[in-house]
Design a protein around this motif. Structure first.
Motif, PDB file in Angstrom:
ATOM      1  N   SER A  54       0.818  -1.216   0.000  1.00 24.22           N
ATOM      2  CA  SER A  54       0.000   0.000   0.000  1.00 24.22           C
ATOM      3  C   SER A  54       0.851   1.265   0.000  1.00 24.22           C
ATOM      4  CB  SER A  54      -0.953   0.010   1.201  1.00 24.22           C
ATOM      5  OG  SER A  54      -0.217   0.084   2.416  1.00 24.22           O
ATOM      6  N   HIS A  55       2.162   1.125   0.171  1.00 26.31           N
ATOM      7  CA  HIS A  55       3.036   2.302   0.097  1.00 26.31           C
ATOM      8  C   HIS A  55       3.001   2.825  -1.338  1.00 26.31           C
ATOM      9  CE1 HIS A  55       6.633   4.769  -0.017  1.00 26.31           C
ATOM     10  NE2 HIS A  55       6.588   4.782   1.319  1.00 26.31           N
ATOM     11  N   PRO A  56       2.833   4.129  -1.532  1.00 27.61           N
ATOM     12  CA  PRO A  56       2.690   4.680  -2.881  1.00 27.61           C
ATOM     13  C   PRO A  56       3.856   4.393  -3.828  1.00 27.61           C
ATOM     14  CG  PRO A  56       2.459   6.414  -1.216  1.00 27.61           C
ATOM     15  CD  PRO A  56       2.745   5.146  -0.496  1.00 27.61           C
ATOM     16  N   ALA A  57       5.028   4.085  -3.317  1.00 27.13           N
ATOM     17  CA  ALA A  57       6.189   3.827  -4.169  1.00 27.13           C
ATOM     18  C   ALA A  57       6.406   2.344  -4.450  1.00 27.13           C
ATOM     19  CB  ALA A  57       7.450   4.412  -3.529  1.00 27.13           C
ATOM     20  N   ASN A  58       5.579   1.470  -3.886  1.00 26.12           N
ATOM     21  CA  ASN A  58       5.759   0.035  -4.087  1.00 26.12           C
ATOM     22  C   ASN A  58       5.061  -0.415  -5.366  1.00 26.12           C
ATOM     23  OD1 ASN A  58       4.623  -2.960  -3.543  1.00 26.12           O
ATOM     24  ND2 ASN A  58       6.661  -2.671  -2.678  1.00 26.12           N
ATOM     25  N   LEU A  59       5.774  -1.195  -6.179  1.00 28.37           N
ATOM     26  CA  LEU A  59       5.241  -1.698  -7.445  1.00 28.37           C
ATOM     27  C   LEU A  59       4.708  -3.127  -7.340  1.00 28.37           C
ATOM     28  CD1 LEU A  59       8.085  -0.337  -9.744  1.00 28.37           C
ATOM     29  CD2 LEU A  59       5.734   0.545  -9.564  1.00 28.37           C
ATOM     30  N   GLY A  60       4.958  -3.785  -6.223  1.00 26.64           N
ATOM     31  CA  GLY A  60       4.483  -5.153  -6.043  1.00 26.64           C
ATOM     32  C   GLY A  60       5.471  -5.964  -5.229  1.00 26.64           C
ATOM     33  N   GLN A  61       4.984  -7.086  -4.721  1.00 32.27           N
ATOM     34  CA  GLN A  61       5.793  -7.927  -3.856  1.00 32.27           C
ATOM     35  C   GLN A  61       5.412  -9.383  -4.110  1.00 32.27           C
ATOM     36  OE1 GLN A  61       7.281  -7.531   0.609  1.00 32.27           O
ATOM     37  NE2 GLN A  61       5.105  -7.434   0.493  1.00 32.27           N
ATOM     38  N   TRP A  62       6.414 -10.287  -4.071  1.00 36.98           N
ATOM     39  CA  TRP A  62       6.213 -11.697  -4.323  1.00 36.98           C
ATOM     40  C   TRP A  62       6.869 -12.512  -3.225  1.00 36.98           C
ATOM     41  CZ3 TRP A  62       7.478  -7.879  -7.581  1.00 36.98           C
ATOM     42  CH2 TRP A  62       6.672  -7.672  -8.692  1.00 36.98           C
ATOM     43  N   LEU A  63       6.202 -13.574  -2.799  1.00 40.25           N
ATOM     44  CA  LEU A  63       6.768 -14.522  -1.849  1.00 40.25           C
ATOM     45  C   LEU A  63       6.954 -15.844  -2.577  1.00 40.25           C
ATOM     46  CD1 LEU A  63       7.559 -15.377   1.077  1.00 40.25           C
ATOM     47  CD2 LEU A  63       5.158 -16.029   1.391  1.00 40.25           C
ATOM     48  N   SER A  64       8.166 -16.385  -2.502  1.00 34.87           N
ATOM     49  CA  SER A  64       8.468 -17.673  -3.131  1.00 34.87           C
ATOM     50  C   SER A  64       9.098 -18.602  -2.114  1.00 34.87           C
ATOM     51  CB  SER A  64       9.447 -17.481  -4.297  1.00 34.87           C
ATOM     52  OG  SER A  64       8.918 -16.604  -5.262  1.00 34.87           O
ATOM     53  N   ARG A  65       8.688 -19.861  -2.152  1.00 31.27           N
ATOM     54  CA  ARG A  65       9.268 -20.881  -1.277  1.00 31.27           C
ATOM     55  C   ARG A  65      10.308 -21.648  -2.088  1.00 31.27           C
ATOM     56  NH1 ARG A  65       4.789 -23.178   0.407  1.00 31.27           N
ATOM     57  NH2 ARG A  65       4.674 -24.509  -1.424  1.00 31.27           N
ATOM     58  N   SER A  66      11.513 -21.702  -1.572  1.00 27.64           N
ATOM     59  CA  SER A  66      12.613 -22.397  -2.228  1.00 27.64           C
ATOM     60  C   SER A  66      12.460 -23.909  -2.087  1.00 27.64           C
ATOM     61  CB  SER A  66      13.935 -21.953  -1.587  1.00 27.64           C
ATOM     62  OG  SER A  66      15.011 -22.705  -2.079  1.00 27.64           O
ATOM     63  N   ASP A  67      13.154 -24.652  -2.925  1.00 28.91           N
ATOM     64  CA  ASP A  67      13.240 -26.103  -2.752  1.00 28.91           C
ATOM     65  C   ASP A  67      14.128 -26.437  -1.560  1.00 28.91           C
ATOM     66  OD1 ASP A  67      11.594 -26.591  -4.917  1.00 28.91           O
ATOM     67  OD2 ASP A  67      13.252 -26.808  -6.328  1.00 28.91           O
ATOM     68  N   GLU A  68      14.929 -25.474  -1.131  1.00 33.16           N
ATOM     69  CA  GLU A  68      15.773 -25.636   0.049  1.00 33.16           C
ATOM     70  C   GLU A  68      14.887 -25.510   1.293  1.00 33.16           C
ATOM     71  OE1 GLU A  68      19.721 -23.500   1.984  1.00 33.16           O
ATOM     72  OE2 GLU A  68      18.970 -22.836   0.049  1.00 33.16           O
ATOM     73  N   GLU A  69      14.917 -26.488   2.156  1.00 32.65           N
ATOM     74  CA  GLU A  69      14.033 -26.550   3.328  1.00 32.65           C
ATOM     75  C   GLU A  69      14.097 -25.275   4.166  1.00 32.65           C
ATOM     76  OE1 GLU A  69      11.152 -28.003   5.725  1.00 32.65           O
ATOM     77  OE2 GLU A  69      11.919 -29.059   3.970  1.00 32.65           O
ATOM     78  N   GLY A  70      12.922 -24.676   4.412  1.00 28.53           N
ATOM     79  CA  GLY A  70      12.814 -23.525   5.298  1.00 28.53           C
ATOM     80  C   GLY A  70      13.284 -22.214   4.718  1.00 28.53           C
ATOM     81  N   VAL A  71      13.557 -22.163   3.406  1.00 21.35           N
ATOM     82  CA  VAL A  71      14.057 -20.930   2.789  1.00 21.35           C
ATOM     83  C   VAL A  71      12.977 -20.322   1.897  1.00 21.35           C
ATOM     84  CG1 VAL A  71      15.777 -19.939   1.221  1.00 21.35           C
ATOM     85  CG2 VAL A  71      16.460 -21.667   2.895  1.00 21.35           C
ATOM     86  N   TYR A  72      12.779 -19.021   2.079  1.00 18.66           N
ATOM     87  CA  TYR A  72      11.835 -18.249   1.276  1.00 18.66           C
ATOM     88  C   TYR A  72      12.562 -17.057   0.682  1.00 18.66           C
ATOM     89  CZ  TYR A  72       7.914 -20.769   3.341  1.00 18.66           C
ATOM     90  OH  TYR A  72       7.026 -21.741   3.717  1.00 18.66           O
ATOM     91  N   TYR A  73      12.030 -16.577  -0.424  1.00 23.12           N
ATOM     92  CA  TYR A  73      12.524 -15.348  -1.030  1.00 23.12           C
ATOM     93  C   TYR A  73      11.364 -14.384  -1.150  1.00 23.12           C
ATOM     94  CZ  TYR A  73      16.812 -17.785  -2.166  1.00 23.12           C
ATOM     95  OH  TYR A  73      17.991 -18.473  -2.072  1.00 23.12           O
ATOM     96  N   ILE A  74      11.609 -13.155  -0.755  1.00 26.91           N
ATOM     97  CA  ILE A  74      10.627 -12.088  -0.932  1.00 26.91           C
ATOM     98  C   ILE A  74      11.252 -11.083  -1.885  1.00 26.91           C
ATOM     99  CG2 ILE A  74       9.348 -10.215   0.174  1.00 26.91           C
ATOM    100  CD1 ILE A  74       9.488 -11.885   2.792  1.00 26.91           C
ATOM    101  N   VAL A  75      10.548 -10.813  -2.984  1.00 27.03           N
ATOM    102  CA  VAL A  75      11.005  -9.835  -3.960  1.00 27.03           C
ATOM    103  C   VAL A  75      10.010  -8.689  -3.942  1.00 27.03           C
ATOM    104  CG1 VAL A  75      11.449  -9.392  -6.408  1.00 27.03           C
ATOM    105  CG2 VAL A  75      12.117 -11.584  -5.384  1.00 27.03           C
ATOM    106  N   SER A  76      10.544  -7.490  -3.860  1.00 25.32           N
ATOM    107  CA  SER A  76       9.713  -6.301  -3.789  1.00 25.32           C
ATOM    108  C   SER A  76      10.282  -5.262  -4.747  1.00 25.32           C
ATOM    109  CB  SER A  76       9.734  -5.760  -2.343  1.00 25.32           C
ATOM    110  OG  SER A  76       8.851  -4.691  -2.185  1.00 25.32           O
ATOM    111  N   ASP A  77       9.423  -4.702  -5.601  1.00 26.40           N
ATOM    112  CA  ASP A  77       9.858  -3.683  -6.557  1.00 26.40           C
ATOM    113  C   ASP A  77       9.346  -2.312  -6.140  1.00 26.40           C
ATOM    114  OD1 ASP A  77      11.148  -5.577  -8.063  1.00 26.40           O
ATOM    115  OD2 ASP A  77       9.658  -5.630  -9.668  1.00 26.40           O
ATOM    116  N   TRP A  78      10.201  -1.317  -6.355  1.00 23.37           N
ATOM    117  CA  TRP A  78       9.937   0.064  -5.938  1.00 23.37           C
ATOM    118  C   TRP A  78      10.202   1.015  -7.092  1.00 23.37           C
ATOM    119  CZ3 TRP A  78       8.104   0.866  -1.033  1.00 23.37           C
ATOM    120  CH2 TRP A  78       8.092  -0.266  -0.208  1.00 23.37           C
ATOM    121  N   VAL A  79       9.568   2.178  -7.068  1.00 17.34           N
ATOM    122  CA  VAL A  79       9.755   3.132  -8.160  1.00 17.34           C
ATOM    123  C   VAL A  79      11.198   3.615  -8.240  1.00 17.34           C
ATOM    124  CG1 VAL A  79       7.347   3.851  -8.263  1.00 17.34           C
ATOM    125  CG2 VAL A  79       8.941   5.113  -6.810  1.00 17.34           C
ATOM    126  N   ASP A  80      11.880   3.721  -7.090  1.00 14.97           N
ATOM    127  CA  ASP A  80      13.294   4.086  -7.084  1.00 14.97           C
ATOM    128  C   ASP A  80      13.913   3.777  -5.719  1.00 14.97           C
ATOM    129  OD1 ASP A  80      12.663   6.293  -5.349  1.00 14.97           O
ATOM    130  OD2 ASP A  80      12.444   7.633  -7.063  1.00 14.97           O
TER     131      ASP A  80
END
Length: 115
Positions: A34-60
């Motif tokens: 909801s932050h005006p500069a955020n372009l989106g966010q993704w949560l991914s679960r790795s094949d490696e046990e207990g590891v996640y990746y969060i990717v977040s895009d911003w205008v700058d």
């Protein structure tokens, strides 16, 4: 989106807490998106046990750094902290984006798309 600033978090989640982490992340994600500069966010679960990746895009980068030091971000991090056992953050500038056929809504004629 060639000018986007991307943040990638690698999060190591305590054993047995992955499902709860995913639920809480989904519930509180709006505090980031909801932050005006955020372009989106993704949560991914790795094949490696207990590891996640969060990717977040911003205008700058300056707008991300502003968010990163905000009370809003601190509250968000505190809600995820009980699940985390370690991790790291990588930042980068997106320099190009090539949309795939599926993103553009048209499958390439040489490929069959399973649905």
């Amino acid at each position: 989106m060639a000018a986007a600033f991307r943040v990638m978090l690698r999060m190591e989640i305590k054993p047995g807490m992955g499902g709860e982490f995913e639920r809480v992340w989904s519930e509180i994600g709006g505090s980031v998106t909801s932050h005006p500069a955020n372009l989106g966010q993704w949560l991914s679960r790795s094949d490696e046990e207990g590891v996640y990746y969060i990717v977040s895009d911003w205008v700058d980068e300056p707008k991300f750094r502003e968010f990163e030091t905000s009370e809003r971000h601190l509250e968000h991090r505190q809600k995820l902290h009980p699940y985390r056992s370690g991790g790291s953050m990588t930042t980068m500038h997106v320099v190009a984006h090539l949309p795939g056929s599926a993103e553009a809504g048209a499958a390439h004629t040489d490929w069959a798309v399973a649905r």
